[in-house]
Design an enzyme around this catalytic site. Structure first.
Site: not given
Lengths: 365, 538
Positions: B88, B117, B153, B181-182, B265, B267, B269, B280, B314-315, B340, B343, B462
């Site tokens: 998931h 293009d 994951w 791909s990314s 991390h 990732e 963002y 925006s 921080h993870h 943040t 924004k 979790r």
């Protein structure tokens, strides 16, 4: 804020619990401070937003203003949050530094996680034991009514004294686990090959429950922690008693080496050991989980080489999830479970293994 | 951002027919989609792929919520439950959110900067078409003996190395393909933006979606190779006898987490910066007022991207690190709240004294601002190390990242689809269905994720298939919210299918009366080829 902290219920379904140590109560106050600051920020920001959404709607004939920059406002809303953050960081740093000060413990316990149980070893006494979830499989499978402490009960809880600084050395035998008791505000990862430190000083006697907090495989959800905090005098009595029990068990083990158990005894004990220890991976029917955990039923090791069968239980197999059970089971229990596995589920080898056979492999005599 | 086109240079489709007829022939059938190098076709492919993956990953979430509906094991075994949480997560991150943003970038970036293009159209085709294979491999791993990846994951070693099943090789291979791909997609975005802006489109005139994607693309190029590295180390630890993450061979399991989160991390963002760009665009349109603080938006985005490289640990506060490191990562993380916050304040100031109307894209944008902020505030709480020890690996964290990823990233993607869909199809979508979709999603998503804060604080870890009885009431509600949110997305599916069949009222080229930008100056539906001659931006 502090008043709220003390009136909050001991074990809320909604909120963090204040816990039973000075540190856990500081953590709780920090949590409530953070929570209230966040609520105030949210109320102000969303309040302005909703005001705008109500008053400045096109359907009410609002005409758009023209501004799209304002250096002073922009500086203000960069600097003010910064100051708020400093206000948060200072008390957080103080609590953190206190939490990480593991010096001068009164007592040290080595906590070792393995799939899916905890092992506690008192470094200052001759006491060590495994702590395994006590909830019956039938409750989990919805066949029996679930008890009050469903999934949060163990066969042998950790016992510590109140009012003393107890240091935990935390490590693992296999994957990463995490030892967490919410009431102490202690959560520390158990990393294989490394030792982490944490400590607590419990104010009130009581039973405190926690769980493994780091995904550690199939039965991660079934690896609870129970800690009983006793008055120092009660604790002393308990630890002395445990040392005596451990001594008697060692003597009993030696005595059993000279004796032989009957097939019935071996099979009965073996089934009990298999179902409570081996079945987590190899399943009660001995068929394992194909592709994950191998079957014992019909396996070469259970049908042929008896020494290899004892060896794998005593020493485990490196590079797999099969751990060593030498510390978890007595020699007679290992003998019984080997016998059981070689005769149950149509593995009818007729082999009988005695404690002395296990001793031969463990101690080479 | 005053982008006024020189109408004389705008390639209207009708006059293009004369000199360049073959160019406007649109191929038909399956081969059109297989061989296409057209940014709009590829954008459509990405978006459909993301949507299908969203439904597949959502179906897995339904399995998780069905099992957690009541205490006890009812539906699946713990081992399969772990496969569901793992796949998931992988599908939603790499299969739904990231491809959806890449799809939007394909559709919109060339139209917004006045380019004909993407700069590298064949690579564009390739970067899309390897994706379905990556996910086929990942999904097929669920059917091999022993099942698919079951280590979360985040695939922490040694659970993913020594203690994992044989499908790990398939997992590693599929992640490699996703990463390739990314990276190709990111290179394409950067090259396009650097080289193909219309005359006069200076950097500080670029629309914010283009800016945020440009910064996102740099993040992708910086960290996807790190992910490739870490999965390769998992592969060699498991199959080739290395010991990167095994203490017995001189390695360290915590090293895995450092490398993973150095990717992980940024990732996070990668999955939210394009959302900031989308919001925006939408807020000024329906406030009929220019975006407040354009320049500070750009600088805030860039600061968030830079800070994302120094907060990864921080993870990992509970892994056991020195106090000084904990303090550093706590403070660095807290500082992210500043840009943040800028924004969010800018969006509110944009609405302030505007002339606001509540079309569907605006509804999603407003929900985004509020609910993303909820997720941001819980993120601030998580930054505080002493309390993070209590929150870490509980449902509080699950609530936090679903607020920023579902009501953040995914709501922004839905807002974007509603905002630009009329431009893509030339027809207004079914507004009644869209409002049903919005209100059903909004209510159910909060029933789904808000109580997770409570069970997390009360102590529910979790990634567990069964839980203590005190969590039963909230979990029932969470599951009901989950089923309702899942079903609500079928409304969206119906709406999009209807829109693709060209049902609905024709729309003008501007579509929304406050919309500004080059994409609103070409006809609706956007012609197959746009800006063959670049517009001039004044």
């Amino acid at each position: 804020m502090l008043a709220l902290a003390t009136t909050a219920s001991e074990r809320s379904d909604l909120n963090l619990r204040p816990g039973v140590t000075d540190i856990s109560q500081q953590v709780y106050s920090l949590h409530m401070m953070m929570f209230f600051i966040c609520v105030v920020i949210a109320v102000i920001v969303f309040g302005l937003m909703f005001y705008s959404m109500i008053r400045h709607r096109k359907s009410k004939g609002a005409k758009p203003a023209n501004f799209h920059d304002n250096v002073k406002v922009e500086i203000a809303w960069t600097v003010v949050p910064f100051l708020i953050l400093i206000g948060m960081a200072v008390p957080a740093a103080n609590t953190l530094i206190a939490m990480e000060d593991v010096s001068k413990p009164d007592l040290t316990v080595l906590v070792t996680g393995s799939q899916w149980k905890w092992h506690y070893k008192y470094m200052d006494n001759d006491v060590e034991f495994f702590s395994i979830m006590a909830t019956q499989q039938e409750q989990i499978q919805n066949k029996f009514t679930k008890g009050e402490n469903y999934l949060l009960e163990v066969d042998r809880p950790l016992v510590i004294p109140t009012g003393q600084k107890v240091r935990f050395l935390i490590t693992s035998d296999d994957v990463i686990h995490s030892w967490w008791v919410p009431d102490f505000a202690v959560k520390k990862d158990a990393n294989p090959g490394f030792i982490n430190e944490a400590w607590t000083n419990v104010n009130e006697p009581g039973v405190y429950r926690g769980q493994c907090a780091e995904l550690c495989g199939k039965d991660h959800g079934f690896m609870p922690i129970v800690v009983i905090a006793k008055d120092p005098a009660d604790y002393e009595a308990w630890i002395v008693e445990q040392e005596a029990i451990a001594r008697r068990a060692a003597e009993e083990e030696q005595r059993l080496l000279a004796m032989s158990m009957s097939m019935e005894e071996l099979m009965a004990t073996g089934k009990r050991v298999h179902d409570s220890v081996c079945a987590a991976c190899h399943m009660p029917n001995g068929e394992g989980l194909p592709g994950v955990f191998p079957a014992i039923k019909g396996s070469q090791i259970a049908l042929e080489d008896q020494e290899a069968h004892i060896d794998i239980i005593v020493y485990g197999r490196a590079g797999t999830a099969m751990q060593s059970f030498a510390r978890q089971l007595t020699m007679s229990e290992i003998a019984a479970v080997v016998t059981y596995q070689r005769n149950a589920w149509n593995n009818n080898t007729g082999d009988m293994v005695q404690a002395k056979d296990v001793n031969a492999i463990m101690n080479g005599n | 951002m005053s982008t006024v086109t020189d109408t004389a240079n705008t390639p209207a489709t009708d006059d293009a027919h004369g000199h360049d007829d073959h160019h406007h022939h649109i191929p038909k059938g399956l081969m059109r989609w297989l061989l296409t190098t057209n940014h709009k076709d590829i954008g459509t492919l990405y978006l459909w792929f993301a949507f299908i993956m969203f439904l597949v990953g959502g179906a897995m979430a339904m399995v998780i919520r069905a099992e957690l509906f009541q205490p006890g094991l009812q539906i699946v075994e713990p081992n399969f439950f772990n496969q569901m949480t793992t796949v998931h997560g992988l599908i939603m991150v790499f299969g739904a959110v990231m491809p959806a943003f890449t799809g939007l970038a394909n559709w919109l970036v060339p139209m917004m900067i006045g380019a004909p293009d993407m700069a590298l159209p064949r690579m564009n085709n390739w970067s899309f078409w390897i994706l379905p294979f990556a996910f086929l491999i990942l999904l097929s791993s669920l059917f091999v003996e022993g099942g698919g990846p079951a280590f979360g994951w985040t695939f922490y070693a040694p659970l993913s190395t020594t203690y994992s099943g044989d499908s790990t090789a398939l997992f590693v291979f599929s992640v490699h393909i996703m990463g390739i791909s990314s990276i190709m997609g990111a290179i394409n975005v950067i090259v396009t933006i650097f080289n193909m802006r219309a005359p006069g489109m200076t950097y500080m005139k670029m629309p914010l979606f283009v800016w945020t994607w440009l910064i996102t693309a740099f993040l992708l190029i910086a960290v996807m190779p790190v992910l490739a590295g870490v999965v390769t180390m998992v592969l060699t630890d498991k199959y080739f006898g290395t010991s990167f993450f095994d203490a017995a061979g001189g390695g360290d399991p915590v090293l895995f987490q450092h490398i993973f989160w150095f990717f992980g991390h940024p990732e996070v963002y990668i999955m939210i910066l394009p959302a900031f760009g989308i919001i925006s665009h939408i807020v000024p349109t329906f406030s009929r007022k220019k975006l407040f603080g354009y320049a500070s938006m750009v600088y805030a985005t860039a600061s968030i991207a830079l800070l994302s490289f120094i907060v990864w640990a921080h993870h990992m506060f509970t892994t056991g690190m020195p106090v000084i490191a904990e303090l550093f990562f706590m403070i660095a993380t807290m500082i992210i709240a500043v840009p943040t916050g800028v924004k969010v304040f800018n969006w509110v100031a944009t609405m302030w004294r505007g002339s606001i109307s509540f079309e569907v894209p605006m509804l999603f944008a407003i929900a985004f601002i509020i609910l993303f902020t909820v997720g941001g505030l819980s993120g601030l709480m998580l930054a505080i190390v002493p309390v993070d020890f209590q929150y870490h690996d509980t449902y509080f964290v699950v609530a936090h990242f679903h607020y920023v990823l579902v009501t953040g990233a995914i709501f922004s993607i839905m807002a974007a689809v509603y905002y630009w869909l009329p431009k893509w199809t030339g027809r207004m979508f079914d507004i009644t269905l869209a409002k049903w979709h919005f209100w059903c999603s909004l209510i159910s998503v909060n029933v789904l994720f808000f109580p997770m804060h409570f069970v997390g604080l009360a102590g529910m870890p979790r990634r567990i298939p069964d839980y203590a009885l005190q969590f039963a009431d909230f979990n029932k509600w969470i599951s009901i919210g989950g089923f309702a949110f899942g079903l609500s997305q079928l409304i969206f599916l119906a709406l999009v299918i209807k829109a693709c069949r060209k049902k609905g009222e024709k729309v003008s080229s501007q579509v929304w009366d406050g919309a500004e930008g080059l994409e609103w100056e070409i006809p609706s539906p956007a012609p197959y080829h746009t800006f063959d001659t670049p517009p001039v931006v004044k």
